[in-house]
Write a protein that holds these residues in place. Structure first.
Motif, PDB file in Angstrom:
ATOM      1  N   GLY A 208       0.866  -1.604   0.429  1.00 24.63           N
ATOM      2  CA  GLY A 208       0.017  -0.252   0.216  1.00 24.63           C
ATOM      3  C   GLY A 208       1.355   1.378  -0.359  1.00 24.63           C
ATOM      4  O   GLY A 208      -0.078   2.043   0.383  1.00 24.63           O
ATOM      5  N   SER A 209       2.309   1.356  -0.235  1.00 21.82           N
ATOM      6  CA  SER A 209       2.604   2.460  -0.262  1.00 21.82           C
ATOM      7  C   SER A 209       2.754   3.181  -1.082  1.00 21.82           C
ATOM      8  O   SER A 209       2.732   2.556  -2.424  1.00 21.82           O
TER       9      SER A 209
ATOM     10  N   PRO B  79       4.681  -1.038   5.750  1.00 19.82           N
ATOM     11  CA  PRO B  79       3.415  -0.768   4.707  1.00 19.82           C
ATOM     12  C   PRO B  79       2.794   0.655   4.742  1.00 19.82           C
ATOM     13  O   PRO B  79       3.468   1.074   6.115  1.00 19.82           O
ATOM     14  N   GLN B  80       1.996   1.057   3.765  1.00 22.63           N
ATOM     15  CA  GLN B  80       1.092   2.078   3.979  1.00 22.63           C
ATOM     16  C   GLN B  80       2.004   4.145   4.173  1.00 22.63           C
ATOM     17  O   GLN B  80       2.091   5.063   4.614  1.00 22.63           O
ATOM     18  N   SER B  81       3.238   2.797   3.107  1.00 23.06           N
ATOM     19  CA  SER B  81       3.988   4.709   3.915  1.00 23.06           C
ATOM     20  C   SER B  81       3.839   5.191   2.507  1.00 23.06           C
ATOM     21  O   SER B  81       3.629   5.327   1.444  1.00 23.06           O
TER      22      SER B  81
ATOM     23  N   PRO C 183       3.511   5.695   8.384  1.00 28.55           N
ATOM     24  CA  PRO C 183       1.794   5.599   7.583  1.00 28.55           C
ATOM     25  C   PRO C 183       1.608   6.526   6.586  1.00 28.55           C
ATOM     26  O   PRO C 183       1.994   7.699   7.089  1.00 28.55           O
ATOM     27  N   ARG C 184       1.416   6.533   6.311  1.00 33.24           N
ATOM     28  CA  ARG C 184      -0.029   7.115   4.765  1.00 33.24           C
ATOM     29  C   ARG C 184       0.090   8.175   5.490  1.00 33.24           C
ATOM     30  O   ARG C 184       0.149   9.548   4.206  1.00 33.24           O
TER      31      ARG C 184
END
Length: 278
Positions: free
Chosen positions: A240-241, A255-257, A272-273
């Motif tokens: 999800g990055s 993840p999610q970066s 995270p994002r």
């Protein structure tokens, strides 16, 4: 009078005798992939007959072409499994299914696309992915040389350079495409999207590393924007990055970066994002 070219002629004659490679192999690669894509997608067919007998004839023609190429290469690769063409044909339904998913993913990801047919007919990213899927299947079966010829043909046609040894998941999207480079040991998950100029490469280029994982891993649902560079076999981009355009990344991110800076130090501190790297 002495022949001024005698030395050159002797040297080249020796080289030709030592490497007497069938000249038909190079031109056979684009002919073969045109047959395969014409079989799987009517968009690429030179003629279209909509009946079972015609489809069966085209299937037989693809298998015969692959067997002919294998025969051309046999003197140089005598240990090649004679049943490779049969195994490749058995895997074509799966290749077709994955390519349908790729085409639909490209259509869904691009507001400019008006139909899946448009994607198949006109998008260089899809064309490069299609040839890669065929080449990867042959590579996994141990078919010599042909997989590289196929992906280099795609490289020439589209500017997208994907090594047939790379492992790429379902619903893969390459938007625009020109300048994308995906190295041999790259691993890409499902639902990944790359823009033009992205490089998934090796951190160090040394022959001694030939049998090592040299290229990065992108987990599911990653987006990499234009001209970003991600290097190294231990580099993992978490699920999800988002990797911003022109980013330079040589270390893993969770993840999610969201990676926005051209700095491997900044990439280490990605959170995270919800926030950006600082």
């Amino acid at each position: 009078m002495d022949d001024p070219n005698a030395r050159l002629v002797a040297t080249l004659l020796e080289a030709r005798q030592r490497h007497c490679f069938p000249p038909d192999v190079r031109k056979a690669a684009p002919e073969f992939v045109a047959q395969v894509l014409g079989l799987l997608f009517p968009h690429f067919a030179e003629r279209l007959e909509c009946n079972a007998a015609a489809v069966r004839r085209d299937v037989t023609a693809v298998e015969a072409s692959l067997q002919r190429i294998q025969g051309l290469l046999a003197p140089h690769y005598p240990r090649t499994d004679a049943s490779l063409s049969m195994h490749f044909m058995a895997g074509l339904p799966d290749i077709y299914d994955w390519l349908q998913q790729d085409a639909n993913a490209i259509f869904e990801a691009d507001p400019a696309a008006r139909s899946v047919d448009e994607v198949v007919l006109t998008y260089p990213g899809f064309y490069a992915i299609a040839i890669y899927r065929v080449a990867h299947a042959l590579h996994q079966l141990g078919f010599p040389l042909l997989p590289r010829l196929l992906t280099e043909y795609a490289h020439q046609r589209t500017g997208v350079d994907i090594h047939p040894g790379a492992t790429i998941g379902r619903r893969f999207v390459i938007d625009h495409g020109t300048g994308v480079v995906i190295g041999e040991t790259t691993t890409i998950g499902d639902n990944v999207k790359l823009y033009q100029g992205v490089t998934l490469g090796a951190l160090m280029v040394e022959k001694a590393l030939a049998d090592k994982k040299r290229h990065p891993t992108l987990e599911d649902d990653v987006v990499v924007y234009a001209n970003a560079t991600i290097l190294g076999g231990t580099t993992v981009v978490g699920r999800g990055s988002i990797i911003a355009g022109n980013a330079w990344l040589t270390q893993s991110v969770p993840p999610q970066s969201v990676v926005t800076r051209r700095s491997e130090v900044r990439a280490r501190h990605c959170i995270p994002r919800a926030s950006r790297c600082t």
